[in-house]
Design an enzyme around this catalytic site. Structure first.
Site, PDB file in Angstrom:
ATOM      1  N   GLY B  88      28.052 -13.402 -61.344  1.00 34.45           N
ATOM      2  CA  GLY B  88      29.116 -14.577 -60.926  1.00 34.45           C
ATOM      3  C   GLY B  88      28.251 -15.574 -61.028  1.00 34.45           C
ATOM      4  N   LEU B  89      28.619 -16.857 -60.653  1.00 37.28           N
ATOM      5  CA  LEU B  89      28.302 -18.410 -60.783  1.00 37.28           C
ATOM      6  C   LEU B  89      28.536 -18.638 -62.116  1.00 37.28           C
ATOM      7  CD1 LEU B  89      23.912 -18.190 -59.533  1.00 37.28           C
ATOM      8  CD2 LEU B  89      26.483 -19.264 -58.259  1.00 37.28           C
ATOM      9  N   CYS B  90      29.546 -18.417 -62.098  1.00 37.04           N
ATOM     10  CA  CYS B  90      30.423 -18.458 -63.609  1.00 37.04           C
ATOM     11  C   CYS B  90      31.807 -19.514 -63.683  1.00 37.04           C
ATOM     12  CB  CYS B  90      30.060 -17.776 -64.521  1.00 37.04           C
ATOM     13  SG  CYS B  90      30.737 -16.535 -64.768  1.00 37.04           S
ATOM     14  N   GLY B  91      31.928 -20.064 -62.320  1.00 32.98           N
ATOM     15  CA  GLY B  91      33.091 -20.776 -62.356  1.00 32.98           C
ATOM     16  C   GLY B  91      34.136 -20.063 -62.466  1.00 32.98           C
ATOM     17  N   ALA B 255      30.209 -21.507 -69.065  1.00 35.32           N
ATOM     18  CA  ALA B 255      30.777 -21.088 -67.951  1.00 35.32           C
ATOM     19  C   ALA B 255      30.020 -21.765 -66.373  1.00 35.32           C
ATOM     20  CB  ALA B 255      31.831 -20.602 -67.638  1.00 35.32           C
TER      21      ALA B 255
END
Lengths: 85, 300
Positions: B88-91, B255
């Site tokens: 995750g952590l990609c908007g 991202a």
């Protein structure tokens, strides 16, 4: 006149250089490509591409798996999925 | 009003969050450069393959064309290959990919076609499962390798080819993000099987100094055109999947960089706000204390 030889894998351009002759393991047998070869296209079997930098020199051997070779007016391009060494 | 101690605790916690997001942003920036370099390095191969494909596909047409080029003659059963990230952590990247896939699925279902999913990457599973739990054909796990590369692309493509060979679907489409910039990654839907014949003019336009422009009729083929094409098509599909994985890697890092930049900035704002609040409460406490002392002194 040297032969322009390119060896390309999906991940990178392995070789792009001027050489004397390249022997490619085609599906129907090995074939050597010198400068001025007629346009030609062949699939290759798993085997070794031999690169002769100059006439009579010891060939440099590159193991390739899966791909095909194309000879055009600009030289020889070998597309291989895997290259060892 | 929160007590001074609580405020201090919150400020510290936001500060440590900011440290994490800042670190992740810098990591993403470094990885983005690497991902872009990898995408750049993969270009010569796919360009040459496309140009050869284009020149061959024009020659081998009609019934003699391989199944992968011709298709099964029906377009009833679709397979959507959705490529997502593992982390995750990609908007909104994964949300956008899933959204594009769902839009396409709804479109196809509305036309009365059958739709199945082939999911690559972890992050697409849950949201697609929510709507289409019974239509998921397979998950392909890429979470165990650090950078999905050609080996993974090969396995995915071979999987797809085996499924196509077994007649499990008629048309396969690839859903993946195209990296435009660190700010914009656009999900696209691309047909994978049957292979859409690349137009020669389009391929050549991208490379002005075409190195292997072949003139029709002059080239010798060994063994022959059909066999070379049949050998080439699976490779072409692998290259397409590989390209999608590379685009995904670049998009993920781009991202992630943007999202983490935002998060770092938000954390900074929050820290400022909390600090003001903390200082105010501290001042109020001091004032109250002073008033108490003065009042006490006056009472004497």
């Amino acid at each position: 006149m040297p032969l322009h030889f390119e060896l390309v894998t999906p991940a990178r351009l392995v070789r792009s250089e001027e050489v004397h002759m390249v022997v490619v393991p085609g599906t129907d047998g090995e074939f050597g490509v010198l400068e001025g070869h007629a346009p030609f296209m062949s699939t290759i079997r798993d085997g070794q591409v031999q690169v002769y930098r100059t006439a009579g020199a010891q060939p440099e051997v590159i193991a390739v798996r899966g791909g095909f070779a194309e000879v055009g007016e600009k030289g020889l391009t070998v597309l291989a999925e895997h290259v060892d060494g | 009003m929160a007590s001074l101690k609580e405020l201090k605790g919150r400020i510290n916690s936001v500060k440590s969050t900011q440290k994490i997001t800042k670190a992740k942003q810098m990591v993403a920036a470094a990885k983005l450069r690497r991902a872009q370099a990898a995408a750049e390095a993969a270009r010569p191969y796919s360009e040459r393959l496309s140009s050869v494909m284009a020149s061959l596909a024009g020659k081998v047409a009609g019934d003699s064309a391989p199944l992968l080029l011709r298709g099964t003659g029906s377009d009833r059963r679709h397979l959507l290959v959705v490529v997502n990230t593992d982390k995750g952590l990609c908007g909104g990247l994964n949300a956008n990919i899933v959204k594009a896939a769902k839009v396409r699925a709804r479109e196809l279902l509305a036309q009365g076609k059958e739709v199945e999913f082939y999911l690559v990457g972890k992050k697409g599973r849950a949201p697609i499962k929510r709507d289409y739990a019974d239509r998921i054909e397979k998950h392909f796990d890429t979470s165990e390798v650090r950078d999905p590369g050609f080996a993974e692309a090969e396995r995915i493509a071979d999987d797809l080819l085996a499924m196509f060979g077994a007649g499990k679907f008629d048309v396969a489409e690839l859903v993946f993000p195209v990296f435009k910039s660190a700010l914009a990654q656009e999900p696209v839907v691309q047909q994978l099987i049957p292979v859409p014949a690349p137009a020669p003019s389009m391929v050549d336009a991208g490379r002005p100094n075409a190195g292997s422009q072949t003139v029709a009729g002059v080239v010798d083929y060994e063994p022959n055109e059909e066999e070379i094409l049949a050998d080439l098509l699976p490779r072409y599909i692998r290259t397409q999947v590989f390209g999608a994985l590379l685009e995904l890697a670049a998009s993920e890092q781009g991202a992630s960089m943007t999202a983490m930049d935002n998060a770092t900035r938000n954390a900074g704002d929050l820290i400022n706000k909390l600090t003001i609040q903390y200082n105010r409460s501290r001042q109020a406490a001091i004032t109250t204390e002073l008033i108490e002392i003065i009042a006490g002194a006056e009472a004497l």
